[in-house]
Design a protein around this motif. Sequence first.
Motif, mmCIF file in Angstrom:
data_model
loop_
_atom_site.group_PDB
_atom_site.id
_atom_site.type_symbol
_atom_site.label_atom_id
_atom_site.label_comp_id
_atom_site.label_asym_id
_atom_site.label_seq_id
_atom_site.Cartn_x
_atom_site.Cartn_y
_atom_site.Cartn_z
ATOM 1 N N GLY A 147 44.943 36.050 46.678
ATOM 2 C CA GLY A 147 44.249 35.204 46.148
ATOM 3 C C GLY A 147 44.596 35.185 44.457
ATOM 4 O O GLY A 147 45.474 35.811 44.179
ATOM 5 N N TYR A 148 43.749 34.488 43.724
ATOM 6 C CA TYR A 148 44.023 34.474 42.446
ATOM 7 C C TYR A 148 42.724 34.543 41.747
ATOM 8 O O TYR A 148 41.627 34.130 42.070
ATOM 9 C CB TYR A 148 44.679 33.100 42.121
ATOM 10 N N THR A 149 42.575 35.320 40.675
ATOM 11 C CA THR A 149 41.554 35.791 40.149
ATOM 12 C C THR A 149 41.627 35.279 38.684
ATOM 13 O O THR A 149 42.585 35.584 37.843
ATOM 14 C CB THR A 149 41.032 37.301 40.002
ATOM 15 N N PHE A 150 40.467 34.578 38.019
ATOM 16 C CA PHE A 150 40.321 34.315 36.559
ATOM 17 C C PHE A 150 39.270 35.190 35.993
ATOM 18 O O PHE A 150 38.135 35.165 36.666
ATOM 19 C CB PHE A 150 39.762 32.900 36.425
ATOM 20 N N LEU A 151 39.592 36.065 35.159
ATOM 21 C CA LEU A 151 38.513 36.999 34.518
ATOM 22 C C LEU A 151 38.665 36.752 33.012
ATOM 23 O O LEU A 151 39.386 37.200 32.277
ATOM 24 C CB LEU A 151 38.884 38.327 35.109
ATOM 25 N N GLY A 152 37.636 36.196 32.386
ATOM 26 C CA GLY A 152 37.639 35.672 30.985
ATOM 27 C C GLY A 152 38.744 34.787 30.873
ATOM 28 O O GLY A 152 38.983 33.742 31.377
ATOM 29 N N ASP A 153 39.623 35.221 29.806
ATOM 30 C CA ASP A 153 40.843 34.372 29.528
ATOM 31 C C ASP A 153 42.091 34.853 30.175
ATOM 32 O O ASP A 153 43.140 34.448 30.050
ATOM 33 C CB ASP A 153 41.003 34.802 27.915
ATOM 34 N N SER A 154 41.822 35.767 31.042
ATOM 35 C CA SER A 154 43.022 36.502 31.983
ATOM 36 C C SER A 154 43.008 36.031 33.246
ATOM 37 O O SER A 154 41.886 35.692 33.865
ATOM 38 C CB SER A 154 43.023 38.098 31.831
ATOM 39 N N PHE A 156 45.015 36.720 37.239
ATOM 40 C CA PHE A 156 46.148 37.349 38.026
ATOM 41 C C PHE A 156 46.107 37.011 39.346
ATOM 42 O O PHE A 156 45.085 36.889 39.980
ATOM 43 C CB PHE A 156 45.893 38.764 37.517
ATOM 44 N N GLY A 157 47.320 37.328 40.186
ATOM 45 C CA GLY A 157 47.097 37.332 41.600
ATOM 46 C C GLY A 157 46.781 38.711 42.226
ATOM 47 O O GLY A 157 47.043 39.703 41.711
ATOM 48 N N THR A 158 46.264 38.514 43.425
ATOM 49 C CA THR A 158 46.067 39.953 44.201
ATOM 50 C C THR A 158 46.486 39.638 45.744
ATOM 51 O O THR A 158 46.520 38.539 46.185
ATOM 52 C CB THR A 158 44.629 39.923 44.294
ATOM 53 N N VAL A 159 46.482 40.655 46.057
ATOM 54 C CA VAL A 159 46.817 40.968 47.619
ATOM 55 C C VAL A 159 45.597 41.644 48.234
ATOM 56 O O VAL A 159 45.008 42.592 47.794
ATOM 57 C CB VAL A 159 47.891 41.897 48.015
ATOM 58 N N ASN A 160 45.004 40.913 49.391
ATOM 59 C CA ASN A 160 43.709 41.280 49.815
ATOM 60 C C ASN A 160 43.624 41.838 51.270
ATOM 61 O O ASN A 160 44.317 41.480 51.938
ATOM 62 C CB ASN A 160 42.677 40.144 49.607
ATOM 63 N N VAL A 173 24.815 30.076 64.154
ATOM 64 C CA VAL A 173 24.501 30.534 62.815
ATOM 65 C C VAL A 173 24.170 32.025 62.940
ATOM 66 O O VAL A 173 23.885 32.756 63.659
ATOM 67 C CB VAL A 173 22.943 29.919 62.602
ATOM 68 N N GLY A 174 24.846 32.647 61.899
ATOM 69 C CA GLY A 174 24.876 33.954 61.507
ATOM 70 C C GLY A 174 24.769 34.653 60.286
ATOM 71 O O GLY A 174 24.701 33.814 59.401
ATOM 72 N N LEU A 175 24.478 36.017 60.185
ATOM 73 C CA LEU A 175 24.722 36.596 58.820
ATOM 74 C C LEU A 175 26.048 37.268 58.815
ATOM 75 O O LEU A 175 26.370 38.199 59.533
ATOM 76 C CB LEU A 175 23.475 37.660 58.698
ATOM 77 N N ALA A 176 26.670 36.741 57.611
ATOM 78 C CA ALA A 176 28.182 37.464 57.509
ATOM 79 C C ALA A 176 27.993 38.324 56.320
ATOM 80 O O ALA A 176 27.800 37.905 55.118
ATOM 81 C CB ALA A 176 29.027 36.442 57.151
ATOM 82 N N LEU A 177 28.457 39.765 56.695
ATOM 83 C CA LEU A 177 28.810 40.630 55.643
ATOM 84 C C LEU A 177 30.234 40.996 55.553
ATOM 85 O O LEU A 177 30.990 41.144 56.602
ATOM 86 C CB LEU A 177 27.735 41.987 56.047
ATOM 87 N N ALA A 178 30.844 41.086 54.439
ATOM 88 C CA ALA A 178 32.155 41.332 54.387
ATOM 89 C C ALA A 178 32.629 42.214 53.119
ATOM 90 O O ALA A 178 31.912 42.230 51.993
ATOM 91 C CB ALA A 178 33.110 40.354 54.245
ATOM 92 N N THR A 179 33.522 42.977 52.940
ATOM 93 C CA THR A 179 33.942 43.794 52.031
ATOM 94 C C THR A 179 35.552 43.446 51.796
ATOM 95 O O THR A 179 36.316 43.630 52.748
ATOM 96 C CB THR A 179 33.538 45.117 51.941
ATOM 97 N N THR A 180 36.180 43.224 50.643
ATOM 98 C CA THR A 180 37.475 42.994 50.373
ATOM 99 C C THR A 180 38.165 43.960 49.197
ATOM 100 O O THR A 180 37.389 44.017 48.070
ATOM 101 C CB THR A 180 37.951 41.656 50.123
ATOM 102 N N TYR A 181 39.106 44.502 49.377
ATOM 103 C CA TYR A 181 39.854 45.141 48.445
ATOM 104 C C TYR A 181 41.033 44.343 47.763
ATOM 105 O O TYR A 181 41.851 43.868 48.625
ATOM 106 C CB TYR A 181 40.394 46.601 48.818
ATOM 107 N N LYS A 182 40.923 44.083 46.673
ATOM 108 C CA LYS A 182 41.873 43.153 46.010
ATOM 109 C C LYS A 182 42.773 43.919 45.056
ATOM 110 O O LYS A 182 42.534 44.145 43.920
ATOM 111 C CB LYS A 182 41.152 41.912 45.246
ATOM 112 N N LYS A 183 43.988 43.951 45.446
ATOM 113 C CA LYS A 183 45.156 44.821 44.693
ATOM 114 C C LYS A 183 45.645 43.817 43.780
ATOM 115 O O LYS A 183 46.591 42.801 43.954
ATOM 116 C CB LYS A 183 46.067 45.265 45.592
ATOM 117 N N ALA A 184 45.643 44.068 42.349
ATOM 118 C CA ALA A 184 45.821 43.179 41.210
ATOM 119 C C ALA A 184 47.328 43.247 40.986
ATOM 120 O O ALA A 184 48.078 44.638 41.127
ATOM 121 C CB ALA A 184 44.966 43.228 40.284
ATOM 122 N N PHE A 185 47.872 42.236 40.610
ATOM 123 C CA PHE A 185 49.488 42.164 40.251
ATOM 124 C C PHE A 185 49.568 41.353 38.771
ATOM 125 O O PHE A 185 49.101 40.161 38.896
ATOM 126 C CB PHE A 185 50.432 41.724 41.137
#
Length: 468
Positions: A147-154, A156-160, A173-185
């Motif tokens: 993906g791609y992350t916008f953080l303030g004025d910065s 960067f791409g990530t591998v998730n 209908v369901g309840l969805a829970l998820a956790t993702t680690y995003k490695k930044a480059f």
Amino acid sequence: MKHLNKLFVAVLMAMGISSQAQDSNNPWAIAFGVNAVDFRTSAGGPGGWLDDHFSQPFNVKENWNILPSVSYLSVSRYVGSNFSVGLQGSVNKIDKLVMWDGNPSQDHYVVNPGDLMYYGIDGNVKYSFMNLIKSKVIDPSLHLGGGYTFLGDSSFGTVNAGAGLTFWFTENVGLALATTYKKAFGTSDPLVRSHAQHTAGIVFKFGGKDTDGDGIYDKEDACPEVAGLKQFNGCPDTDGDGIIDSEDACPEVAGLASLKGCPDADGDGITDAEDACPNVAGLASLKGCPDADKDGVADKDDKCPNVAGPKENAGCPWPDTDKDGVADKDDACPEVAGPASNKGCPEVTEEAMDALKSQARFIYFNSGKSTFKSADVPKRLDAMAALLKNYANSEFLIEGHTDSDGSDAFNQKLSEARAAAVKNALLDRGISSSKLKSVGYGESMPVATNKTAAGKALNRRTEVKLIK
């Protein structure tokens, strides 16, 4: 508002994804809820990589950044074999940025960077384990993507990489829970940082086609254009007899499986539609009608239902007037007992023949004529007719004879005429012409001498003989 605009752009991008199905019936899934961003994983520190990533995974109060509103939206589509592809847009406000100043003796600290907004657009491929564990409620999964992350004025791409767990309240209908680690480059910009993102939201599956509206998706519906029942794979059973209409010969009337769904009210194994007596058990040979006397004539058509009789006589036995065992219709002598070998007529006995001959010999004619002479002749003819009627299937021969007076030719004609006179008199008394024949022998067969008056009298005679 500008935050929502960016999230809306992410949603539009997600809606552009196309593939096959979210599951085998519902192609699409959409989820929305809240997300949390944790920068602890990239803060560094004296404890090393493991300490950064796993020492405080659930330190919500100090490390998690949570925007108290709907802050993520995702759309996905199933691609088969438990895989789906999706796109997620998220927004957050970072007020907890975990830092470390590089001093090995110092621990991490948290700073508030001010109005630092976070936007993420991420695509992923997810694998669901729900079918493998054969559950319809618990749906664990793993996902990979980028993906791609916008953080303030910065930016960067990530591998998730991550994992998820969905609890399905209903099929859709369901309840969805998820956790993702995003490695930044990216660059050496201090805001280009790997991080963990957690989501919790409501997920809806949709897009399944149910043409007939019976609650069974077309993909699994054997009768997709006709509303039916789940136990019959979506096919209807109009009469509710447990046989689907397509295999039911009587789809609107409840019946038996053994009769292809047709009813059999009397239980005789013949469907009511083909049963001439649907309310009374009967025989297949009689179209379901009973035959109490077993004569092959259905009771409804049998005028004598409790006594066996032929069909030709409406199920009644033929009458046998003389009780000789030969039905009147087959009895040539219905009023006189006789053996079946002689068509119910008595066989001609010697006594009967003697009586006929005796009567015949006393029939006298006027001299030279074929007219009867004595007054008792009619009585003798009556007696002969009465005897002959007992033997209606036998044939008799009436013979005429003369004495030697007169020419041979005259005597021949006279004998024939006298024999015919007796025959005609018997015919007048009801004897069938097919049973009588007459013949004249003239003077050729004398029984006594013609030289005396007494002998001539004996030669002028009529005799009866049995032909068969």
